[in-house]
Scaffold this active site. Structure first.
Site, PDB file in Angstrom:
ATOM      1  N   HIS A 117       0.486  -1.057   0.223  1.00 24.83           N
ATOM      2  CA  HIS A 117      -0.017  -0.127   0.146  1.00 24.83           C
ATOM      3  C   HIS A 117       0.351   0.999   0.021  1.00 24.83           C
ATOM      4  CE1 HIS A 117      -3.077   2.519   2.263  1.00 24.83           C
ATOM      5  NE2 HIS A 117      -3.564   2.662   0.631  1.00 24.83           N
ATOM      6  N   GLU A 123       0.928  -0.449  -4.514  1.00 20.73           N
ATOM      7  CA  GLU A 123      -0.002   0.565  -4.902  1.00 20.73           C
ATOM      8  C   GLU A 123       0.237   2.118  -4.831  1.00 20.73           C
ATOM      9  OE1 GLU A 123      -3.314   3.194  -3.854  1.00 20.73           O
ATOM     10  OE2 GLU A 123      -1.874   2.397  -2.360  1.00 20.73           O
ATOM     11  N   ASP A 132      -0.770   6.280  -5.778  1.00 20.08           N
ATOM     12  CA  ASP A 132      -2.287   7.524  -6.054  1.00 20.08           C
ATOM     13  C   ASP A 132      -1.975   8.600  -6.722  1.00 20.08           C
ATOM     14  OD1 ASP A 132      -4.229   6.259  -3.270  1.00 20.08           O
ATOM     15  OD2 ASP A 132      -2.233   6.874  -2.434  1.00 20.08           O
ATOM     16  N   HIS A 157      -0.830  10.686  -1.806  1.00 13.33           N
ATOM     17  CA  HIS A 157      -2.500  10.559  -1.165  1.00 13.33           C
ATOM     18  C   HIS A 157      -3.249  11.268  -0.704  1.00 13.33           C
ATOM     19  CE1 HIS A 157      -5.768   8.847   1.159  1.00 13.33           C
ATOM     20  NE2 HIS A 157      -4.967   7.610   1.028  1.00 13.33           N
ATOM     21  N   GLU A 202      -4.308   3.977  -8.046  1.00  5.97           N
ATOM     22  CA  GLU A 202      -5.705   4.682  -8.261  1.00  5.97           C
ATOM     23  C   GLU A 202      -5.498   6.225  -8.900  1.00  5.97           C
ATOM     24  OE1 GLU A 202      -8.638   6.109  -4.166  1.00  5.97           O
ATOM     25  OE2 GLU A 202      -6.349   4.973  -3.744  1.00  5.97           O
TER      26      GLU A 202
END
Length: 239
Positions: A20, A47, A49, A62, A115
């Site tokens: 993450h 992952e 963002d 993020h 994301e």
């Protein structure tokens, strides 16, 4: 699309767990080049963002606000790339990366979950910029696109990337839209509801954020892949 088909369209490394915001820790800041490099060295998918800066560059972070990770006020969407690069430093001493920089660093050694983080309804523009950046990808199995916003995911259908709709517990009603996408990325607490425990039977299911034995024990049987942080996932799975 049948789940069996979806599984052939993703890199199997996704199923071994997703770090993450990179494999970060007390010394390596989340969503930093150093945290991504750590994930790569440990052979983990990761992952990240993505936001769109004032001058339409893809910034990996993020939050829209830079305060939490740099201790300095600023909103990504109100700053240019140069302003971000020249005036903000992450806790591990590195600069905030662009999506292109992360893709170049990784060079498809491990797969990535991306994301999309829209701001003031810039869904289409953000999606188009990410699609353009992903033209360097040689194997589309190495990318999964996720977002809380269906509007961001829809343009990726024609690009043939696997898309997972993010579901928060408080917005779990969006489960009704599951048929529009190849998979779901579910907040693990949702699995306490039996209705969602069988989602894995028909859809690719990712879950987040697994950061304790409790969350691991809840999610392990109901998801195909665990997005984790601050724990040794391999050790948890071996116990």
């Amino acid at each position: 699309m049948k789940k069996s088909t979806v599984l052939t369209l993703i890199n199997p490394k996704f199923l071994k767990g997703v770090a993450h915001r990179g494999l970060h820790n007390d010394k390596l800041t989340e969503n930093s080049v150093l945290s991504f490099d750590n994930a790569i060295k440990n052979d983990y998918a990761f992952e990240l963002d993505v936001h769109l800066s004032k001058d339409k560059k893809l910034i990996v972070c993020h939050d829209s606000s830079l305060k939490r990770i740099t201790n300095k006020d600023g909103i990504i969407e109100e700053l240019t790339l140069d302003e971000i690069k020249n005036n903000y430093i992450l806790g591990d001493g590195s600069k905030i990366p662009t999506l292109e920089e992360v893709l170049e660093l990784n060079d498809e050694r491990v797969p990535i979950v991306i994301e999309l983080k829209p701001y003031k309804k810039n869904y289409k523009e953000l999606s188009e910029k990410v699609i353009s950046a992903l033209k360097v990808i040689r194997d589309k199995r190495n990318i999964i696109i996720i977002s809380f916003f269906p509007q961001c995911l829809i343009p990726f259908k024609k690009e043939k990337y696997i898309r997972c709709l993010l579901l928060l517990y408080k917005r779990r009603y969006l489960y009704l839209l599951r048929y529009l996408f190849e998979g779901l990325d579910i907040e693990y607490t949702i699995f306490k509801n039996k209705k969602f425990q069988k989602a894995k039977d028909k859809k690719l299911i990712l879950t987040w954020t697994i950061n304790s034995k409790e969350s691991f024990d809840i999610a392990k049987n109901y998801a195909d892949s665990l997005t984790f942080e601050n724990l040794d996932l391999r050790e948890m799975e071996s116990n």
